[in-house]
Design a protein around this motif. Structure first.
Motif, PDB file in Angstrom:
ATOM      1  N   SER A 106       0.815  -1.218   0.000  1.00  0.00           N
ATOM      2  CA  SER A 106       0.000   0.000   0.000  1.00  0.00           C
ATOM      3  C   SER A 106       0.848   1.267   0.000  1.00  0.00           C
ATOM      4  CB  SER A 106      -0.929  -0.002   1.219  1.00  0.00           C
ATOM      5  OG  SER A 106      -0.178  -0.074   2.421  1.00  0.00           O
ATOM      6  N   ASP A 107       2.132   1.138   0.358  1.00  0.00           N
ATOM      7  CA  ASP A 107       3.024   2.306   0.381  1.00  0.00           C
ATOM      8  C   ASP A 107       3.702   2.551  -0.962  1.00  0.00           C
ATOM      9  OD1 ASP A 107       2.533   2.517   3.126  1.00  0.00           O
ATOM     10  OD2 ASP A 107       4.192   1.154   3.601  1.00  0.00           O
ATOM     11  N   PHE A 108       3.632   1.580  -1.868  1.00  0.00           N
ATOM     12  CA  PHE A 108       4.485   1.604  -3.048  1.00  0.00           C
ATOM     13  C   PHE A 108       4.269   2.859  -3.903  1.00  0.00           C
ATOM     14  CE2 PHE A 108       6.169   0.489  -7.163  1.00  0.00           C
ATOM     15  CZ  PHE A 108       7.286  -0.267  -6.861  1.00  0.00           C
ATOM     16  N   VAL A 109       3.038   3.182  -4.179  1.00  0.00           N
ATOM     17  CA  VAL A 109       2.768   4.331  -5.056  1.00  0.00           C
ATOM     18  C   VAL A 109       3.302   5.610  -4.427  1.00  0.00           C
ATOM     19  CG1 VAL A 109       0.962   5.743  -6.097  1.00  0.00           C
ATOM     20  CG2 VAL A 109       0.780   3.252  -6.153  1.00  0.00           C
ATOM     21  N   ARG A 110       3.031   5.800  -3.141  1.00  0.00           N
ATOM     22  CA  ARG A 110       3.464   7.029  -2.479  1.00  0.00           C
ATOM     23  C   ARG A 110       4.985   7.105  -2.354  1.00  0.00           C
ATOM     24  NH1 ARG A 110       1.451   6.048   1.959  1.00  0.00           N
ATOM     25  NH2 ARG A 110       3.303   5.540   3.183  1.00  0.00           N
ATOM     26  N   GLU A 111       5.616   6.006  -1.965  1.00  0.00           N
ATOM     27  CA  GLU A 111       7.048   6.024  -1.681  1.00  0.00           C
ATOM     28  C   GLU A 111       7.913   5.888  -2.929  1.00  0.00           C
ATOM     29  OE1 GLU A 111       8.424   6.646   1.148  1.00  0.00           O
ATOM     30  OE2 GLU A 111       6.615   6.662   2.374  1.00  0.00           O
ATOM     31  N   VAL A 112       7.383   5.263  -3.967  1.00  0.00           N
ATOM     32  CA  VAL A 112       8.199   4.977  -5.154  1.00  0.00           C
ATOM     33  C   VAL A 112       7.698   5.748  -6.376  1.00  0.00           C
ATOM     34  CG1 VAL A 112       9.043   3.170  -6.700  1.00  0.00           C
ATOM     35  CG2 VAL A 112       8.783   2.696  -4.247  1.00  0.00           C
ATOM     36  N   SER A 113       6.479   5.452  -6.803  1.00  0.00           N
ATOM     37  CA  SER A 113       5.969   6.062  -8.034  1.00  0.00           C
ATOM     38  C   SER A 113       5.820   7.575  -7.913  1.00  0.00           C
ATOM     39  CB  SER A 113       4.616   5.444  -8.404  1.00  0.00           C
ATOM     40  OG  SER A 113       4.737   4.045  -8.564  1.00  0.00           O
ATOM     41  N   GLN A 114       5.469   8.060  -6.729  1.00  0.00           N
ATOM     42  CA  GLN A 114       5.250   9.488  -6.541  1.00  0.00           C
ATOM     43  C   GLN A 114       6.437  10.197  -5.893  1.00  0.00           C
ATOM     44  OE1 GLN A 114       1.564   9.794  -4.346  1.00  0.00           O
ATOM     45  NE2 GLN A 114       0.311   9.199  -6.100  1.00  0.00           N
TER      46      GLN A 114
END
Length: 250
Positions: A106-114
């Protein structure tokens, strides 16, 4: 009629002639020295201290912000204050990462993609209990310390990609500006003998992934690779010196 007794006390430290004679004869103890208070020393006023370079160096960032009005009349100190604030902010910017951060799916988009467009993100997909994952993780931990302006994160493989094959572990994904720039499957993509320097060279094959934060702008791939080589040479020399010291002590 009640008896009244008057006790006469002289000034502290004084004595009668009779007492002095008795002291000379040894019948009385020596006369104690008269009380003398310590000389008065007023507390140092912070505002009275000279406001020089050392005075500013001892201030925190918050204190320097508060000093803006006090230094209006001193151009040198005001300019030096601005430089010190810029240096402090630069150090904070450089040290914004510096370790591998564990994340969940659930953290991937915030921590990586964004992640900000000027930040390179190195993602390791792993699972506990796999020796190859442990070897690569140690290398990345060292690189995360050496290059604190590059973001390193780790995530359990199946949390990131459902049903991801264990035979592909460890896997490294490199992101920048929301897109995958490179991926490395398996430990041996980093060489037969996995070392931090070898991993660094592979990561920077096509892009300046690793950033130590010392450059104002984004360094070129060649500059980053040159820095990696320099660090590797310094490490080898240091190891040889330590080995020589150890053998000489034996």
């Amino acid at each position: 009629m009640a008896d009244y007794h008057f006790v006469y006390k002289d000034v502290e430290g004084s004595s009668t002639q009779w007492d002095d004679i008795q002291r000379k004869l040894g019948n009385l103890p020596p006369k104690p020295p008269a009380f003398k208070p310590d000389p008065f020393t007023p507390a140092e006023d912070e505002d009275s201290k000279p406001k020089d370079k050392n005075w500013i160096d001892n201030k925190t960032e918050e204190q320097l912000e508060d000093l803006e009005d006090d230094l209006d009349d001193d151009r040198f100190l005001q300019e030096y204050r601005r430089k010190r604030l810029a240096e402090m902010k630069k150090v904070v910017k450089i040290a914004k990462f510096g370790s591998i951060v564990p994340i969940s799916g659930s953290d991937f988009v915030r921590e990586v993609s964004q992640a900000p467009p000027d930040v390179w993100v190195v993602v390791i997909l792993y699972k506990d209990g796999y020796p190859e994952c442990g070897v690569l993780m140690q290398c990345l931990e060292e690189l995360a310390t050496m290059y604190p302006a590059t973001k390193f994160v780790k995530i359990i493989s199946t949390d990131c990609i459902p049903n991801y094959p264990d035979r592909n572990l460890p896997t490294v994904l490199v992101y920048n500006n929301g897109a995958v720039k490179a991926n490395y499957v398996g430990l041996y993509t980093f060489g037969r003998r996995c070392t931090p320097e070898g991993v660094a060279m592979v990561l920077c094959q096509s892009d300046p992934v690793l950033n130590d934060g010392q450059n104002e702008g984004e360094a070129s791939r060649e500059a980053v690779l040159e820095g990696v080589r320099k660090r590797f040479i310094e490490k080898v020399i240091s190891q040889h010196e330590n080995d020589d010291d150890g053998s000489s002590s034996d």
